[in-house]
Design a protein around this motif. Sequence first.
Motif, mmCIF file in Angstrom:
data_model
loop_
_atom_site.group_PDB
_atom_site.id
_atom_site.type_symbol
_atom_site.label_atom_id
_atom_site.label_comp_id
_atom_site.label_asym_id
_atom_site.label_seq_id
_atom_site.Cartn_x
_atom_site.Cartn_y
_atom_site.Cartn_z
ATOM 1 N N GLN A 55 -32.329 26.353 6.751
ATOM 2 C CA GLN A 55 -32.442 27.046 8.043
ATOM 3 C C GLN A 55 -31.084 27.072 8.751
ATOM 4 O O GLN A 55 -30.995 27.004 9.975
ATOM 5 N N ASN A 56 -30.028 27.152 7.963
ATOM 6 C CA ASN A 56 -28.669 27.188 8.495
ATOM 7 C C ASN A 56 -27.842 28.109 7.595
ATOM 8 O O ASN A 56 -27.702 27.859 6.397
ATOM 9 N N ARG A 57 -27.299 29.182 8.174
ATOM 10 C CA ARG A 57 -26.626 30.198 7.370
ATOM 11 C C ARG A 57 -25.383 29.680 6.674
ATOM 12 O O ARG A 57 -25.165 29.939 5.487
ATOM 13 N N GLU A 58 -24.555 28.953 7.399
ATOM 14 C CA GLU A 58 -23.292 28.497 6.814
ATOM 15 C C GLU A 58 -23.532 27.494 5.697
ATOM 16 O O GLU A 58 -22.880 27.547 4.651
ATOM 17 N N GLU A 59 -24.463 26.573 5.892
ATOM 18 C CA GLU A 59 -24.761 25.591 4.850
ATOM 19 C C GLU A 59 -25.321 26.280 3.611
ATOM 20 O O GLU A 59 -24.984 25.910 2.482
ATOM 21 N N ALA A 60 -26.173 27.287 3.831
ATOM 22 C CA ALA A 60 -26.732 28.030 2.696
ATOM 23 C C ALA A 60 -25.632 28.774 1.953
ATOM 24 O O ALA A 60 -25.583 28.758 0.709
ATOM 25 N N ARG A 61 -24.719 29.411 2.696
ATOM 26 C CA ARG A 61 -23.598 30.130 2.061
ATOM 27 C C ARG A 61 -22.714 29.172 1.272
ATOM 28 O O ARG A 61 -22.284 29.479 0.156
ATOM 29 N N ASP A 62 -22.441 28.003 1.853
ATOM 30 C CA ASP A 62 -21.566 27.037 1.191
ATOM 31 C C ASP A 62 -22.148 26.565 -0.136
ATOM 32 O O ASP A 62 -21.431 26.434 -1.139
ATOM 33 N N VAL A 63 -23.451 26.287 -0.130
ATOM 34 C CA VAL A 63 -24.095 25.808 -1.350
ATOM 35 C C VAL A 63 -24.043 26.876 -2.446
ATOM 36 O O VAL A 63 -23.700 26.586 -3.601
ATOM 37 N N VAL A 64 -24.363 28.111 -2.082
ATOM 38 C CA VAL A 64 -24.347 29.195 -3.067
ATOM 39 C C VAL A 64 -22.932 29.433 -3.578
ATOM 40 O O VAL A 64 -22.712 29.624 -4.786
#
Length: 204
Positions: A55-64
């Motif tokens: 539920q956090n855009r930056e964390e999701a982008r970083d992981v991907v």
Amino acid sequence: MNFLYIRFCFDMAVYRGLSDDELTDLLKTGDKGAYTEIFNRYNSLLYIHAYKKFQNREEARDVVQEVFTMIWQRRETLNSISNLGGFLYSCVHNSILNYISRENIKAKYIDSLQSFIDTAPELTDGLIREKQLRAIIEKEIASLPLKMRIVFEMSRNEKLSHREIAEKLNISEETVKRQVKNALKILRTRLGLFLYLIFYFFYR
């Protein structure tokens, strides 16, 4: 210029017609077109999967982004992939678990530090009062190399993502990551473990 663009579009159209197995085989040889197509094919799906967890855009982008960086760096050793989509989802899932594990470790450090502070009033009133800590930390940040300090403060104070900093400074995102990482290494050395952990968890 127009010819090159048309040729590029044609090449990418060819890649779009390839199967996952064919793209994987080309990726192993260092084919950047195959890598780009894999990214285009799975980036959005993997981001949605990661975002549902964070539920956090930056964390999701970083992981991907970590996953795609990993498969390019290890492309020559990807010999056991029989299902590219399943492999990528598994990588993202594992990265999410690793992230959660790191966050839990951070939480334990915070609890430990807070407990130490609560049970050491004399030390709290003396060497590690908030203003003194801030002064020490800010002094060390100010002494960082100029370009590194600018990047680090944009990340720390303005809360900008690596991509946003890269766009503002007209540098690569990889350069931004490297500058932030190096800044943290320098601060870790200069501040010592205890002060660095206080900075990392309370003042960032």
